[in-house]
Design an enzyme around this catalytic site. Structure first.
Site, mmCIF file in Angstrom:
data_model
loop_
_atom_site.group_PDB
_atom_site.id
_atom_site.type_symbol
_atom_site.label_atom_id
_atom_site.label_comp_id
_atom_site.label_asym_id
_atom_site.label_seq_id
_atom_site.Cartn_x
_atom_site.Cartn_y
_atom_site.Cartn_z
ATOM 1 N N ASP A 163 0.834 -1.205 0.000
ATOM 2 C CA ASP A 163 0.000 0.000 0.000
ATOM 3 C C ASP A 163 0.867 1.253 0.000
ATOM 4 O OD1 ASP A 163 -2.424 -1.624 0.344
ATOM 5 O OD2 ASP A 163 -1.599 -2.015 2.318
ATOM 6 N N HIS A 191 -4.705 -3.572 6.396
ATOM 7 C CA HIS A 191 -4.510 -3.787 4.958
ATOM 8 C C HIS A 191 -5.859 -4.212 4.388
ATOM 9 C CE1 HIS A 191 -2.928 -4.877 1.116
ATOM 10 N NE2 HIS A 191 -3.342 -6.128 1.254
#
Length: 335
Positions: A163, A191
Site C-alpha cells: 500500500d 490492509h
C-alpha cells in the site's frame, strides 16, 4: 561441499507454489532482500496437492544458477518448513471467494495461522522475523503470534508496504518526479479498504530541494479524495484488469519490508503492521499499520506526528474494523 563467506540463513515461504511466491523466491534468492553477501537456504511450504507444482519451482530455482542460493527444501510439513528459520514469509492463506462472508474467511485462516504459529513456536529460531502477507494479513499476524507465545510479539508483522509503494507511486506520478524522490508516505491501520494512506508528512525532492508533498501537489480535494480511494481500491483494480490478484508487486513489497527490517530503513519511514501499543489512539493489541523506522533488526514507531481531524476519522474507522476482526477471530479460536 559448497562454501560461502557468510553462513546461510534459513528462510521459509508458505504458499510457495502460488503466484506471489513465484516472484518472491527470486527476490530472496538473488540477494535483493537480505543483501548481496547473505546466502539463503529456502524452505518452501505448500499443501500436499501442490507438491508437483512446487517441484517445478525448485527446478527453475536451480536453473537460475543463483550464487547466494545455498539450498531448497520443498515440503508439506509445517514443522519441517519452520525448523530453525530466521525469516518467515507467510504468504499462503485461504483466499476470499465469491459470496464468502468476512467471518468465514477469518475462520478458515484462523486454522491455518494457528497451526503455523504453533509450528513456529516449536521449531523456529526465537528471534525469527515473521511477515504475514496472506489476507486478512493484520488479523492473521495477530493469531499467529497468539499461538507462538515463546516468540516476542514484536517479531510478528503484517504487510502494508504494498500500500505504501502504491501511494508513493501515485504521488510521484501526480507531481511528475521519479518515485525515489518521494518519501515518508504513511499507511495507517488495516490492509483493507479502510486503510488510510496519509501524505501529510511526506516530502518530495524537486530540483535538489525538499518540500512537503502537500505543497507540491497543492490539491486538497485530490489528496483527501481520489488519492485515498485509488490506493484503497488498487488491489481490486489489479484483479479487474489481470483477472488475478497482485503478485509481482506484492512480492516486491514483501522483499522491501523484510529487507528494511533486517538491514535498516535509513532516513526513510516505512509502514509496517505491528502489534499496537495504543499509539496515535489506535486500539491496543491489534496489528495496526504505523510509520516506523528500523535499525539493528528492530522497528520503532515514529512519534510526535500531528493527526488532523480528517486523519483522526480515518484512523478510528480502520481501528474499529481491526478490533471487530480480532473479536471475530478470537471467537473462532474458542470453537
Amino acid at each position: 561441499m559448497v562454501y560461502f563467506q557468510a553462513a546461510p540463513i534459513k528462510v521459509v515461504i508458505t504458499g510457495a507454489a502460488g503466484q506471489i511466491a513465484y516472484s518472491l523466491v527470486y527476490q530472496i534468492a538473488s540477494g535483493a532482500c537480505f543483501g548481496p553477501d547473505q546466502p539463503v537456504f529456502l524452505h518452501l511450504l505448500d499443501i500436499t496437492p501442490m507438491m508437483g507444482v512446487l517441484e517445478g519451482v525448485v527446478m527453475e530455482l536451480a536453473d537460475c544458477a543463483l550464487p547466494l542460493l545455498a539450498g531448497v527444501l520443498p515440503t508439506a510439513n509445517p514443522e519441517e518448513a519452520f525448523k530453525d528459520v530466521a525469516a518467515a514469509f507467510l504468504v499462503g492463506a485461504m483466499p476470499r471467494k465469491e459470496g464468502m462472508e468476512r467471518k468465514d474467511l477469518l475462520a478458515a485462516n484462523v486454522r491455518i495461522f494457528k497451526e503455523q504459529g504453533q509450528a513456529l513456536d516449536k521449531v523456529a529460531r526465537k528471534d525469527v522475523k515473521v511477515l504475514v502477507v496472506g489476507n486478512p494479513a493484520n488479523t492473521n499476524a495477530l493469531i499467529c503470534s497468539k499461538y507462538a507465545p515463546s516468540i516476542p510479539k514484536e517479531n510478528f508483522t503484517a504487510m502494508t508496504r504494498l500500500d505504501q509503494n502504491r501511494a508513493q507511486s501515485q504521488l510521484a506520478a501526480k507531481i511528475g518526479v521519479p518515485v525515489k524522490d518521494v518519501k515518508n508516505v504513511i499507511i495507517w491501520g488495516n490492509h483493507s479498504s479502510t486503510q488510510f494512506p496519509d501524505p501529510s508528512n511526506a516530502v518530495v525532492t524537486i530540483g535538489g530541494a525538499q518540500k512537503p508533498v502537500l505543497a507540491a501537489v497543492n490539491d486538497e480535494e485530490y489528496l483527501k479524495g481520489a488519492f485515498v480511494s485509488t490506493v484503497q481500491k488498487r488491489g481490486a483494480a489489479v484483479i479487474a484488469a489481470r483477472k488475478m490478484s497482485s503478485a509481482l508487486s506484492a512480492a516486491k513489497a514483501a522483499s522491501d519490508h523484510m529487507r528494511d527490517w533486517f538491514l535498516g530503513s535509513g532516513d526513510r519511514w516505512v509502514s509496517m503492521g505491528v502489534v499496537s501499543d495504543g499509539s496515535y489512539g489506535a486500539p491496543a493489541d491489534v496489528v495496526f499499520s504505523f510509520p516506523v523506522t528500523t535499525s539493528n533488526g528492530k522497528w520503532k514507531i515514529v512519534e510526535g506526528l500531528t493527526v488532523s481531524d480528517f486523519a483522526r476519522q480515518m484512523l478510528d474507522a480502520t481501528g474499529k474494523e481491526l478490533a471487530e476482526e480480532k473479536e471475530e477471530a478470537l471467537a473462532v479460536c474458542k470453537d
